[in-house]
Design a protein around this motif. Structure first.
Motif, short mmCIF file in Angstrom:
data_model
loop_
_atom_site.label_atom_id
_atom_site.label_comp_id
_atom_site.label_asym_id
_atom_site.label_seq_id
_atom_site.Cartn_x
_atom_site.Cartn_y
_atom_site.Cartn_z
N GLU A 216 0.92 -1.18 -0.12
CA GLU A 216 -0.19 -0.08 0.01
C GLU A 216 0.65 1.38 -0.06
N MET A 217 1.99 1.06 0.46
CA MET A 217 2.83 2.27 0.46
C MET A 217 3.56 2.62 -0.79
N MET A 218 3.48 1.48 -1.85
CA MET A 218 4.01 2.05 -2.98
C MET A 218 3.32 3.01 -3.74
N PRO A 219 3.91 4.07 -4.44
CA PRO A 219 3.04 4.83 -5.32
C PRO A 219 2.25 4.67 -6.13
N GLN A 220 2.61 3.40 -6.87
CA GLN A 220 1.54 2.95 -7.87
C GLN A 220 0.58 1.80 -7.63
N TYR A 221 0.31 1.61 -6.20
CA TYR A 221 -0.45 0.70 -5.71
C TYR A 221 -1.77 0.78 -6.25
N LEU A 222 -2.38 -0.24 -6.76
CA LEU A 222 -3.67 -0.32 -7.35
C LEU A 222 -3.74 0.38 -8.68
N GLU A 223 -3.25 1.47 -8.85
CA GLU A 223 -3.17 2.08 -10.39
C GLU A 223 -2.40 1.16 -11.24
N TRP A 224 -1.23 0.58 -10.58
CA TRP A 224 -0.38 -0.58 -11.24
C TRP A 224 -1.52 -1.70 -11.94
N ASP A 225 -2.25 -1.85 -10.91
CA ASP A 225 -3.17 -3.28 -11.52
C ASP A 225 -4.04 -2.73 -12.73
N ARG A 226 -4.46 -1.62 -12.49
CA ARG A 226 -5.37 -0.94 -13.39
C ARG A 226 -4.56 -0.90 -15.12
N VAL A 227 -3.30 -0.23 -14.83
CA VAL A 227 -2.59 -0.29 -16.11
C VAL A 227 -2.16 -1.60 -16.57
N VAL A 228 -1.81 -2.46 -15.72
CA VAL A 228 -1.28 -3.60 -16.21
C VAL A 228 -2.30 -4.49 -16.66
N LEU A 229 -3.25 -4.81 -16.04
CA LEU A 229 -4.52 -5.64 -16.21
C LEU A 229 -5.33 -5.10 -17.71
N LYS A 230 -5.12 -3.87 -17.89
CA LYS A 230 -5.77 -3.60 -19.03
C LYS A 230 -5.00 -3.98 -20.41
N ALA A 231 -3.75 -3.84 -20.20
CA ALA A 231 -2.83 -4.28 -21.28
C ALA A 231 -2.84 -5.70 -21.45
N LEU A 232 -2.49 -6.37 -20.24
CA LEU A 232 -2.47 -7.78 -20.41
C LEU A 232 -3.99 -8.60 -20.45
N TYR A 233 -4.91 -7.81 -20.51
CA TYR A 233 -6.29 -8.53 -20.45
C TYR A 233 -6.49 -9.99 -21.29
N PRO A 234 -6.00 -9.79 -22.60
CA PRO A 234 -6.23 -10.83 -23.51
C PRO A 234 -5.44 -12.24 -23.05
N TYR A 235 -4.14 -11.89 -22.32
CA TYR A 235 -3.21 -13.08 -22.07
C TYR A 235 -3.31 -13.67 -20.73
N VAL A 236 -3.82 -13.03 -19.72
CA VAL A 236 -3.75 -13.61 -18.28
C VAL A 236 -5.19 -13.96 -17.75
N ASP A 237 -5.15 -14.89 -16.90
CA ASP A 237 -6.14 -15.57 -16.06
C ASP A 237 -5.93 -15.03 -14.55
N TYR A 275 -12.85 -2.91 -11.88
CA TYR A 275 -12.96 -1.92 -12.65
C TYR A 275 -12.70 -1.97 -14.14
N VAL A 276 -11.34 -3.00 -14.19
CA VAL A 276 -10.76 -3.42 -15.72
C VAL A 276 -11.92 -4.35 -16.11
N GLU A 277 -12.51 -4.85 -15.55
CA GLU A 277 -13.72 -5.74 -16.05
C GLU A 277 -14.88 -5.22 -16.54
N ALA A 278 -15.10 -4.15 -15.76
CA ALA A 278 -16.22 -3.27 -16.08
C ALA A 278 -16.14 -2.56 -17.29
#
Ligand code: AHR
Length: 511
Positions: A216-237, A275-278
């Motif tokens: 939680e103390m990391m500056p990109q906490y959760l924002e990271w997941d938004r960016v990463v999941l959006k890009a990797l969505y077709p590939y990851v489970d 958020y990403v799935e929505a």
């Protein structure tokens, strides 16, 4: 006496427990591999150097899957160093833990250990200093049958059949400054997409785990997941997240209530996925892989709190000098309070069984682990061994949704029920198994269950982890200071007295 009631109904189901929530983790770190699972010449080792005494305990823990080879280690690891004739393997400086890596154990050795132990391997690829090409080549080495350079090399190295490894982690904690090759979310997303593409070209059957954010103390906490999941969505489970709880002077109630912190942590990851799935107009594709969780009290790391790791590029370890081979580092000694807390965390994982589909207790042997080995001696079950063993044995089936009433306690996480519990219906045995942490420090608690839809239920077993001294540990001299005890059942009704500060397993037989 205080009183808590949990009401359950057969039709109020939360979800099925994935057996992979009972998984663990082996990293090239300290004595996890060397003198942990692998020690040629040890009196309990087989011809491959695998310690049978450790293997027996791993089997007893009912572990589904083991993640390997890291952890922070993987982010500067070249898997090619760990294959082929052992005398030719290079010895390297290992930067994650400032040790010397001999490479006497590598991917082939791990696969063979996993098969013999009866666990499924989950492999992390190096997306720090490693490349997408090298990640693809590792999948080819492991999973392609034959007729190519890397698959034929595996055959030459003694494994004719492909390993068919299903689960692959795209790097480890890439948001963190201490990671070799640490990246921003955007840069990680680009690199991981290319790696995922190559890995899936080699083997379309594999399941990929995106590296999510953890701290939680990391500056990109959760924002990271938004960016990463959006890009990797077709590939990851799956998306990964890590969570460690530390007894850092916050007081017994607050530490014991770590289950609530983990609950919030998992909910945060769920919200990022939602958020990403929505946006993708889809629901339920991305599951959570909690691939590191445990109590970790940093007994030999110089920081007072996990938050103090912010900005650090290495860990200051007090228990060994730098550049040793298999140093005895991160060998946490767990007490009864740690074990109760681990039991509480495991309950939370069950309460998220609809979203958390893989969870790895980090780690398995010697390093932040339930199992300790002596280099020239035997094995020890730490206090934390017991709640994991019990929940992985009995926590199979469908988790039920409770309605809770009764006494509460106040802690930093607010007002919480005095008893934290999860109930699992096991169809095969027609049993309801309840895992219950009694957080009352002053006195026992009367715990009542109303269970509708199952006919007349009968309490048939009550196991408990308890003790007067919360600081007591298991040692090689006194290995049974803390064990699971079976209580005498005097009344088969659905009301029991839970000892103060105890973790319990109750088994009810349905009609
Ligand atoms: O499990 C110990 C370390 O904790 C792992 O290497 C890393 O992923 C996390 O920071």
């Amino acid at each position: 006496m205080k009183h808590v009631t949990y009401h359950y109904d057969k039709y109020f189901e939360l979800g099925e427990i994935d057996p992979n929530v009972y998984s663990s983790f082996i990293e090239h770190l300290g004595r996890s591999v060397y003198t942990g699972i692998y020690q040629p010449g040890h009196f309990a080792a087989d011809e491959a150097g695998f310690r049978n005494d450790v293997m027996d305990l791993v089997k007893e823990l009912n572990i589904s899957l083991v993640r390997y080879p890291g952890g922070n280690f993987v982010s500067n690891y070249d898997w090619k160093d760990g294959i082929g004739p052992k005398e030719k393997r290079p010895q390297r400086m290992e930067f994650a833990w400032s040790s010397i890596e001999t490479n006497q154990f590598g991917i082939d050795d791990f696969y063979r250990w996993a098969i013999k132990t009866g666990v499924e391997p989950m492999i992390a690829v190096n997306l720090g200093t490693g490349t997408a090409k090298s990640a693809g080549e590792l999948v080819e080495y492991c999973n392609h049958e034959k007729g190519t350079y890397w698959s034929d090399l595996r055959r030459k190295n003694g494994s004719q059949s492909p390993y068919k490894i299903k689960y692959w982690c795209l790097g480890n904690e890439m948001e963190c400054s201490w990671q070799a090759g640490h990246l921003s979310a955007e840069d990680y997303a680009k690199k991981a997409c290319e790696a995922a593409k190559l890995m899936k070209w080699v083997d379309p059957e594999i399941k990929l785990i995106a590296c999510g954010s953890s701290y939680e103390m990391m500056p990109q906490y959760l924002e990271w997941d938004r960016v990463v999941l959006k890009a990797l969505y077709p590939y990851v489970d799956y998306v990964s997240t890590h969570n460690y709880n530390m007894n850092a002077g916050q007081g017994t109630s607050n530490f014991l209530a770590s289950y609530k912190q983990l609950d919030e942590h998992i909910k945060n990851t769920e919200k990022a996925i939602d958020y990403v799935e929505a946006k993708e107009k889809e629901k339920g594709k991305i599951k959570i892989c909690l691939d590191e969780w445990n109590v970790w009290n940093f007994q030999d790391i110089k920081v007072d709190n996990i938050e103090d790791l912010l900005g650090k590029t290495s860990f200051e370890i007090t228990s060994a000098k730098k550049w040793e081979i298999a140093p005895g580092i991160l060998e946490e000694k767990y007490d009864l309070l740690d074990a109760l807390t681990v039991g509480g965390l495991a309950i939370t994982i069950l309460k998220h069984c609809d979203r958390v589909k893989i969870a790895c207790l980090a780690q398995l042997v010697n390093v932040i682990a339930p199992i300790t080995t002596q280099k020239d001696g035997g094995v020890l079950k730490q206090t934390t061994y017991y709640p994991f063993q019990m929940i992985s044995k009995y926590g199979r089936g469908t988790v039920l949704q409770p309605v809770i009433e009764g006494d509460t306690y106040l802690c930093d996480f607010g007002e919480l029920p005095l008893v934290e519990a999860a109930a699992v219906y096991n169809k095969e045995t027609n049993q309801i198994r309840i895992f219950a942490l009694n957080c009352s420090q002053a006195e026992d608690t009367v715990f009542s269950l109303t269970v509708t839809g199952f006919g007349q239920c009968k309490l048939i077993k009550h196991f408990v982890l308890k003790g007067d001294d919360l600081k007591i540990r298991n040692t090689f001299e006194k290995p049974d200071n803390v064990i699971i005890e079976e209580m005498h059942i005097s009344d088969t009704k659905e009301t029991v007295q839970l000892p103060k500060m105890s973790w319990n397993v109750l088994i009810l037989e349905a009609e």
